[in-house]
Write a protein that holds these residues in place. Sequence first.
Motif, PDB file in Angstrom:
ATOM      1  N   LYS A   1       0.838  -1.199   0.000  1.00 29.28           N
ATOM      2  CA  LYS A   1       0.000   0.000   0.000  1.00 29.28           C
ATOM      3  C   LYS A   1       0.877   1.255   0.000  1.00 29.28           C
TER       4      LYS A   1
ATOM      5  N   PHE B   1     -14.003  -2.662   1.117  1.00 25.64           N
ATOM      6  CA  PHE B   1     -13.103  -1.570   1.476  1.00 25.64           C
ATOM      7  C   PHE B   1     -11.804  -1.620   0.675  1.00 25.64           C
TER       8      PHE B   1
ATOM      9  N   PHE C   1     -10.551   1.107  -1.953  1.00 24.86           N
ATOM     10  CA  PHE C   1      -9.491   1.990  -1.472  1.00 24.86           C
ATOM     11  C   PHE C   1      -8.479   2.291  -2.579  1.00 24.86           C
TER      12      PHE C   1
ATOM     13  N   SER D   1     -15.907   9.320  -2.331  1.00 29.14           N
ATOM     14  CA  SER D   1     -15.901   8.489  -1.134  1.00 29.14           C
ATOM     15  C   SER D   1     -17.065   7.518  -1.164  1.00 29.14           C
TER      16      SER D   1
ATOM     17  N   LEU E   1     -15.075   3.698   2.816  1.00 23.08           N
ATOM     18  CA  LEU E   1     -13.955   4.639   2.775  1.00 23.08           C
ATOM     19  C   LEU E   1     -14.157   5.752   3.794  1.00 23.08           C
TER      20      LEU E   1
ATOM     21  N   TYR F   1     -13.578   4.432   7.233  1.00 22.74           N
ATOM     22  CA  TYR F   1     -12.130   4.279   7.432  1.00 22.74           C
ATOM     23  C   TYR F   1     -11.493   5.607   7.830  1.00 22.74           C
TER      24      TYR F   1
END
Lengths: 303, 258
Positions: free
Chosen positions: A262, B198, B202, B210, B214, B217
Motif C-alpha cells: 500500500k 473496502f 481503497f 468516497s 472509505l 475508514y
Amino acid sequence: MTDSGHKHTRAARLAKYLMGGPPLLFLLLLFAVPSVIMVLASFRYPGEFGGLAPLTAADPNTLQGVTLETYQFFFSDLIYIKVFIKSFFMALATTLICLIMAYPLALLIALSPKKNRNLMVLMVILPFASNFLIRVYAWMIILGPQSVLSQLVNNFLHLFGNAPVHLLFSPFAVLIAMVYVHLPFMVLPLYSNLEKHDPSLLDAAQDLGANGWQRFWRVTFPLSLPGIFSGSALVFIPVLGMFAIPDILGGTGDMLIGNLIKEQFIGTRDWPFGSTLSIMLTIAVLLIAWLAAKLGGHRGHYA
Amino acid sequence: MHRGPRLWAAALAVYAFLYVPIAIIIAYSFNDSRLNAEWVGFTWHWYKVLLHDHDMLVAAGNSLFIALVSSLVATVLGTMAGIAIQRYNFTLLNFMVLMPVAMPEILLGVSLLLFFIQVLNLTLGMLSIVLAHITFSIGFVAVIVRARLAGLDESIFEAARDLGASPWETFRYVTFPLILPGVIAGGLMAFTLSIDDFVITFFTAGVGLSTLPLHIYSMIKIAVTPEVNAISTLLILLTLTMIALASKFTSNALLKKP
C-alpha cells in the motif's frame, strides 16, 4: 459421428462461447491483463511523479527502459525480507489460534441434531456479515486505553508492580482482530468435513478399547486433516496480504506485506517496487495454496 | 466423541467472542458520551448527528449507486459464466472466475490501479470502482448459479429439445425460470459484497470520491466518535435484512430440489 450428433456438438460449442464469451472477455481484460501489466511494471523505473518512467525518452539523463533493479533492491535490504517473515508468522499464529478456537465449535455443530445445525452455522456467519471495518473498529473500542479490559489488565499489572501497557496499537491488537475477522473461514470447512464422519468408526474404536482422547487423536483428528488444511489456506492467504488491520490497530512497527505494498502505491508512489512486492506476495500465496491442496488431497484418501 | 460439558463451554466461549464486539458497538451507539468507555446514559444523539452529516450521506449514496450498477452487471455476467461452466464444462472460465476471489484482495486492488492509470489512462472514480466491483463479484454469482444448475435434472432440457424447443426457447422457458432463484441470490450477494468492500475500493477510488466504507475508514483513522457506532449499527441492520432476503431465495436455490 452421425450428422445430427455433429450438428449438436457445433451448436453446443456455439452456445458455450455465446454464454461464456462475455464474462471471459471481461475477466481477461480486468483480471488477466492487469496481472500481466503488474509483472511488466516490476521491471520498469518509477516515474518522477508516480506511475512508471517512460520506456524511451529523448533526454538520456532521465530514467528509462527496463531493469532488474527492483528485484535487486528487494533482496539487498533485509528489511523487506524481514517484513515477509513477520507476515508469515502473523499468518501462522492467526491460523493456529483460529484452528484451536474453531475446532470445538465445528465439532459441537457436527455432533448436534441435524435440525439445529443450520442455525448454529448461521450463528457463526452472522457477525461476519457486518462490515469488515466495523468488526475491526470494535476492537479499537475493546482495547482502547479507557476500556474496561485495558483497565483490568493494567490494574492487575499494577498489583505486581509492573508498568501499564497499551493494548491498542500493538501486535497483540493486530493478532486478535486477524483471528476475529477470519474465524468463520476456519469453522465452515472444518464443520463440513466433521459432519461427514461415520459415527460407527468411533464405536469401533471404543469397542477396541480406545478412551475419549484416543478416539479423538487417532480417529476424528486424522480424518479431519483435509478440513484443517482447506480452512488453514482460507485463513492464511488473506492474512498474508492484509493491510487494513495493521493500519488501524497496529503501531508503527507492525507493518506487514500489505502495508508495504500500500505504501508503494499510495504513499511513496514507487509503483515498480510495489509491483515487485505484489509479485513476491503472489508467489508466496501460490506456494501455500499448492501446499494446502497437496496435503489436503493426499490425506483426502482416508476420509 | 460426545457433546460433553467441556465441548459446550468451549463452543459457547467462541460464540461469545464472535458476538460481544458487535454488541459493544451497538450499545455504545446509544451512549450519551463522546468516549466509547463508560456508560453514561441513553441517547439518540449520534443518530441525529449522522442524519446531518452531509459527507456521510453523499458517501452512502455513492455506495448505493455503485452497488446497484455493479451487482446488476455482475449478475448478468456471473449467470452466463455459471451456465457456461456447468452446462458446457468451460474450465478456463471456471479458473478465471475463481482466481480474483482466491487471491488476497490487495493484489486485485493494486493491479487494477496500475491498469486504470497506466494503460487506460482513466481518471479514478465511479467508473473504475464499478469495474473493479464487477470483477470480484462475477465469481460469487457464478458459483451460486452453477450450484443451482447442478441440482437440476438434465432430462428436463432433453425433454424440451425433444418437444422441439430451440436452444433459445429452452433457455428462455426452461433453464432461466428454474435458475432464477439462484440468479437473485447471486445478485443480492454481489450487492452486499459491493456495499461492504473496502480494500479494492481503497485502491480504485482516487481522491474525489468516497464510499461508505472509505468514509468510515477515514473517521476511524482521524477521530473516533460514537457516530461511527451509529452508522455501524444501521449497516448491521441493513446487512441482516439483505441476508434474510438472500436466504429466502438461496434456501429455494440451493437446498430444495425443484
